[in-house]
Scaffold this active site. Structure first.
Site, PDB file in Angstrom:
ATOM      1  N   THR A 172       0.753  -1.246   0.000  1.00 58.06           N
ATOM      2  CA  THR A 172       0.000   0.000   0.000  1.00 58.06           C
ATOM      3  C   THR A 172       0.790   1.307   0.000  1.00 58.06           C
ATOM      4  OG1 THR A 172      -1.668  -1.230   1.206  1.00 58.06           O
ATOM      5  CG2 THR A 172      -1.836   1.133   1.332  1.00 58.06           C
ATOM      6  N   ARG A 200     -12.029  -9.934  -2.099  1.00 58.14           N
ATOM      7  CA  ARG A 200     -11.581  -9.463  -0.783  1.00 58.14           C
ATOM      8  C   ARG A 200     -11.330  -7.949  -0.822  1.00 58.14           C
ATOM      9  NH1 ARG A 200      -6.738  -6.678   1.200  1.00 58.14           N
ATOM     10  NH2 ARG A 200      -6.464  -7.242   3.376  1.00 58.14           N
ATOM     11  N   THR A 223      -0.959   1.649   6.208  1.00 53.34           N
ATOM     12  CA  THR A 223      -0.470   0.554   5.372  1.00 53.34           C
ATOM     13  C   THR A 223      -0.260  -0.663   6.259  1.00 53.34           C
ATOM     14  OG1 THR A 223       1.536  -0.261   4.282  1.00 53.34           O
ATOM     15  CG2 THR A 223       1.802   1.697   5.621  1.00 53.34           C
ATOM     16  N   GLY A 224      -0.390  -1.847   5.695  1.00 54.50           N
ATOM     17  CA  GLY A 224      -0.142  -3.050   6.486  1.00 54.50           C
ATOM     18  C   GLY A 224      -1.234  -4.088   6.309  1.00 54.50           C
TER      19      GLY A 224
HETATM   20  N1  GLY Z   1      -3.398  -2.546   3.644  1.00 50.86           N
HETATM   21  C1  GLY Z   1      -3.803  -3.035   2.415  1.00 50.86           C
HETATM   22  C2  GLY Z   1      -4.618  -4.245   2.470  1.00 50.86           C
HETATM   23  O1  GLY Z   1      -4.477  -5.050   3.370  1.00 50.86           O
HETATM   24  O2  GLY Z   1      -5.430  -4.416   1.601  1.00 50.86           O
END
Ligand code: GLY
Length: 301
Positions: A172, A200, A223-224
Site C-alpha cells: 500500500t 476481498r 499501510t499493512g
Molecule cells: N493494507 C492493504 C490491504 O491489506 O489491503
C-alpha cells in the site's frame, strides 16, 4: 499557513536491491504533490498527484504493479478524505482503472462515498476516466511471482523487472497533506494482500481504517495487514489521539492499540493541523518521504 506533505510506499520488508527504486519513486511522488502545494493548490490535489505517481511505478503495490489475487488478477482499493467537511471518496475491487485514487477523488465529488467493482468502473466511464485492460496492470515481476506460486515455489527468490533477484513483501501507498488554506487531505491506494481471495476488500477504502482527515486535528494514511487495520480503525485511532497527544505519541499509541487488540502489523504517516509530521510502523521497515515549508525533503526506505 505553512504547507506540508508526507507520502509512504508501504510497511513490510524490502530487499536491499529494491531500496534505490523505492526511494526514487517516493522522491518523485513527493515532488509531484509538493509542486502543486507550492502553487497554492489544495491538499486533495496534492495527495492524489503524489499517489498517482506511485500507482504508475512497478516497485509499489498500487495501480500498475499491484499484487495479484490467487486467481492471478489485479483487484485494487483506494480512498481519499478531505479534512474540511469530512468528505470521503473510495473505490474497492476495481480491475480496469489505471489510477484508482483518481476515481476515488471523483467519488468524493459525487453523492456516494464508496463504489465497488463493475459499478465503480461504470462510474469511471461516466466521469470520463478511461478503462484499461486488466492485464496491462500486471507487472512482469508480479506475473513471475504468481507463476512461481502456481508451481509451488511460494517464497522463492525471483527477479524484478530490471532482472535483479528479489524476494519482497511490501504494501500500500499513501499521502497526507496540509495546504496553504489550512486544509488537510489523506489518500491511500493498494493492490491489497498477495494471493487474496477474489472479492476481498481490505482497509484502504474504509474511512477511519485506511485513511482519515479532520482539519481540526490531522490526517493519516495507513499501510499493512488490512484486516487488523480495519478491525482497529487505525487511521481514526491516530487522528483522534491528537486531541490529547503529540503527533509522535498519537501515532505510537494508535499502533500499540492495533497490536494489543488484533496482534496486527502496520504503518502510518500522520500530519497534524499545524503541519507536524510523524511516521510509525511495527514492521521491519517502511518507505516514506516528507517535506515542510522552508525545509529540505527527507526520503527514507
Ligand atoms: N493494507 C492493504 C490491504 O491489506 O489491503
Amino acid at each position: 499557513m505553512t504547507i506540508a506533505l508526507a507520502v509512504h510506499g508501504g510497511a513490510g520488508s524490502v530487499p536491499e536491491e529494491l531500496i534505490p527504486y523505492r526511494k526514487e519513486g517516493l522522491a518523485q511522488a513527493l515532488e509531484a504533490g509538493w509542486q502543486l502545494l507550492g502553487k497554492g493548490k489544495d491538499a486533495l490535489s496534492a495527495v492524489v498527484a503524489a499517489v498517482e505517481v506511485m500507482e504508475s511505478l512497478p516497485q509499489f503495490n498500487a495501480g500498475y504493479g499491484s499484487s495479484l489475487t490467487d486467481e492471478g488478477r489485479v483487484e485494487m482499493d483506494a480512498g481519499v478524505m478531505t479534512g474540511d467537511g469530512l468528505h470521503v471518496g473510495a473505490v474497492a475491487a476495481v480491475s480496469r482503472i489505471a489510477h484508482p485514487i483518481r476515481l476515488a477523488a471523483e467519488v468524493l465529488h459525487s453523492r456516494h462515498i464508496l463504489l465497488a467493482g463493475s459499478g465503480a468502473e461504470t462510474f469511471a466511464t461516466i466521469r470520463g476516466l478511461p478503462l484499461v485492460d486488466p492485464a496491462d496492470l500486471i507487472s512482469r515481476r508480479r506475473q513471475r511471482l504468481w507463476e512461481a506460486r502456481q508451481r509451488g515455489e511460494q517464497g522463492a527468490a525471483l527477479t524484478d523487472d530490471a532482472g535483479k533477484t528479489i524476494q519482497v513483501v511490501q504494501d500500500t501507498v499513501g499521502a497526507v497533506a496540509l495546504d496553504n488554506a489550512g486544509h488537510l487531505a489523506a489518500a491511500t491506494s493498494t493492490g491489497g494482500m498477495s494471493w487474496k481471495s477474489p472479492g476481498r476488500i481490505g482497509d484502504s477504502p474504509i474511512v477511519g481504517a485506511g485513511f482519515y482527515a479532520d482539519d481540526a486535528l490531522g490526517a493519516v494514511s495507513t499501510t499493512g495487514w488490512g484486516e487488523t487495520i480495519a478491525r482497529s480503525l487505525l487511521a481514526y485511532q491516530a487522528v483522534s489521539r491528537l486531541e490529547q497527544y503529540t503527533p509522535e505519541e498519537s501515532a505510537r499509541r494508535a499502533l500499540q492499540f492495533l497490536e494489543r487488540k488484533t496482534q496486527g502489523w502496520a504503518g502510518l504517516v500522520l500530519i497534524s493541523a499545524k503541519g507536524e509530521i510523524s511516521v510509525a510502523w511495527n514492521t521491519k521497515t517502511m518507505g516514506y518521504a516528507y517535506r515542510r515549508e522552508g525545509e529540505a525533503a527527507t526520503v527514507y526506505s
